[in-house]
Design an enzyme around this catalytic site. Structure first.
Site, short mmCIF file in Angstrom:
data_model
loop_
_atom_site.label_atom_id
_atom_site.label_comp_id
_atom_site.label_asym_id
_atom_site.label_seq_id
_atom_site.Cartn_x
_atom_site.Cartn_y
_atom_site.Cartn_z
N ASN A 12 -5.82 -3.96 7.04
CA ASN A 12 -5.00 -3.90 5.84
C ASN A 12 -5.94 -3.81 4.64
O ASN A 12 -6.53 -4.81 4.25
CB ASN A 12 -4.12 -5.16 5.78
CG ASN A 12 -3.32 -5.27 4.51
OD1 ASN A 12 -3.24 -4.31 3.74
ND2 ASN A 12 -2.72 -6.43 4.28
N TRP A 13 -6.06 -2.61 4.11
CA TRP A 13 -7.05 -2.42 3.03
C TRP A 13 -6.54 -2.94 1.68
O TRP A 13 -7.29 -2.97 0.70
CB TRP A 13 -7.44 -0.94 2.92
CG TRP A 13 -8.14 -0.40 4.15
CD1 TRP A 13 -8.35 -1.06 5.33
CD2 TRP A 13 -8.71 0.90 4.32
NE1 TRP A 13 -9.02 -0.25 6.22
CE2 TRP A 13 -9.25 0.96 5.63
CE3 TRP A 13 -8.82 2.03 3.51
CZ2 TRP A 13 -9.88 2.10 6.14
CZ3 TRP A 13 -9.44 3.17 4.01
CH2 TRP A 13 -9.98 3.19 5.31
N HIS A 98 4.54 -8.50 3.95
CA HIS A 98 3.27 -9.21 3.77
C HIS A 98 3.45 -10.35 2.76
O HIS A 98 4.22 -10.22 1.81
CB HIS A 98 2.20 -8.24 3.29
CG HIS A 98 0.83 -8.84 3.33
ND1 HIS A 98 0.36 -9.66 2.32
CD2 HIS A 98 -0.14 -8.80 4.27
CE1 HIS A 98 -0.85 -10.08 2.65
NE2 HIS A 98 -1.18 -9.57 3.82
N GLY A 235 -7.76 -8.27 6.71
CA GLY A 235 -7.89 -7.87 5.32
C GLY A 235 -9.34 -7.64 4.94
O GLY A 235 -9.91 -6.58 5.16
N GLY A 236 -9.98 -8.67 4.41
CA GLY A 236 -11.35 -8.55 3.90
C GLY A 236 -12.32 -7.89 4.86
O GLY A 236 -13.09 -6.99 4.48
P1 PGA Z 1 -7.71 -11.56 5.16
O1 PGA Z 1 -6.27 -10.87 4.95
O2 PGA Z 1 -8.24 -11.08 6.49
O3 PGA Z 1 -8.55 -11.08 4.01
O4 PGA Z 1 -7.49 -13.04 5.14
C1 PGA Z 1 -5.37 -10.70 6.00
C2 PGA Z 1 -4.09 -10.10 5.48
O5 PGA Z 1 -3.64 -10.49 4.40
O6 PGA Z 1 -3.48 -9.21 6.11
#
Ligand code: PGA
Length: 252
Positions: A12-13, A98, A235-236
């Protein structure tokens, strides 16, 4: 019954990467994961990068997803995007509900449900997110909150098809504080049982339930070794090819 659920790693960018930066990352990813058949891989860039990332991923096994959609087909909905637009741009998947949408943009269980129905009726595979806040967990309400969100998401849906659920505890998203494998497994097992009640035990046994929230290469294996954790929504760590691939490798 032993369910065969192929692991799914979805990136998830969020609101990161201009179209040209997205192309570079997609090229690196396509190169890195070449030949990897063990996990299914999806990337969800911003809308403005979908078409160019699709072109880069042609011939790769990496699939394309969007980060949201609107439940109407078209019309006067400034700033929104339709299922047809996403399909035409090459998307197979779409993230729905989300926590950032729920928290900052008034996403409700009802709008999540409308988006689920639109995605399923058009052939987009929903990656529907559920998860409690820290306050809710500390108040012993995590299971109630996730139950309400899950029931809300599937309300009136008789066939969830290939829908994927992502359990993302809000307190773990972007905080560097992931749920322990045991905490996550407990909730995943709860969600799977709930899906069995809402739909059927066989649908529950085949549905992928991803964990999301500070999943990184060094904690991914411990999480995905749990019986009900079928991959990750990242995410990150999805913003760099090497860390994303580190998680893909942990899924093997
Ligand atoms: P994160 O985000 O890996 O940066 O904690 C995950 C997400 O929100 O899908």
């Amino acid at each position: 019954m032993v369910a065969m659920r192929k692991k799914l790693i979805a990136g998830n960018w969020k609101m990161n990467k201009t179209p040209s930066q997205a192309v570079v990352l997609a090229q690196e990813l396509a190169r890195t994961v070449k030949g990897n058949e063990s996990a299914q891989i999806v990337v969800c860039p911003p809308y403005t990068a979908l078409v160019s990332v699709r072109d880069v991923l042609k011939g790769s096994t990496i699939e394309l997803g969007a980060q949201d959609l609107h439940w109407d087909d078209q019309g006067a909905f400034t700033g929104k995007i339709s299922a047809d637009m996403l399909l035409d741009a090459g998307c197979t998947h779409v993230i729905i509900g989300h926590s950032e949408q729920r928290t900052y943009f008034h996403e409700s269980d009802a709008t999540v449900n409308s988006k689920m129905k639109k995605a399923l009726s058009t052939g987009l595979i929903p990656i529907v997110c559920v998860g409690e806040t820290l306050e809710e967990r500390d108040g012993n309400r995590a299971f109630d909150v996730v139950k309400k969100q899950t029931e809300g998401a599937f309300a009136g849906i008789t066939d969830p098809g290939p829908t994927v659920i992502a359990y993302e505890p809000v307190w773990a998203i972007g905080t560097g504080r992931n749920a322990t494998p045991e905490q996550a497994q407990e909730m995943h097992a709860f969600i799977r049982k709930l899906v069995g009640t809402i739909h059927s035990p066989s649908i529950a046994a085949s549905m992928r339930i991803l964990y999301g929230g500070s999943m990184k290469p060094d904690n991914a294996k411990g999480l995905m070794n749990q019986g009900d954790i079928d991959g990750g929504l990242i995410g990150g760590a999805a913003l760099k090819a090497d860390s994303f691939y580190g998680i893909v490798q942990a899924a093997l």
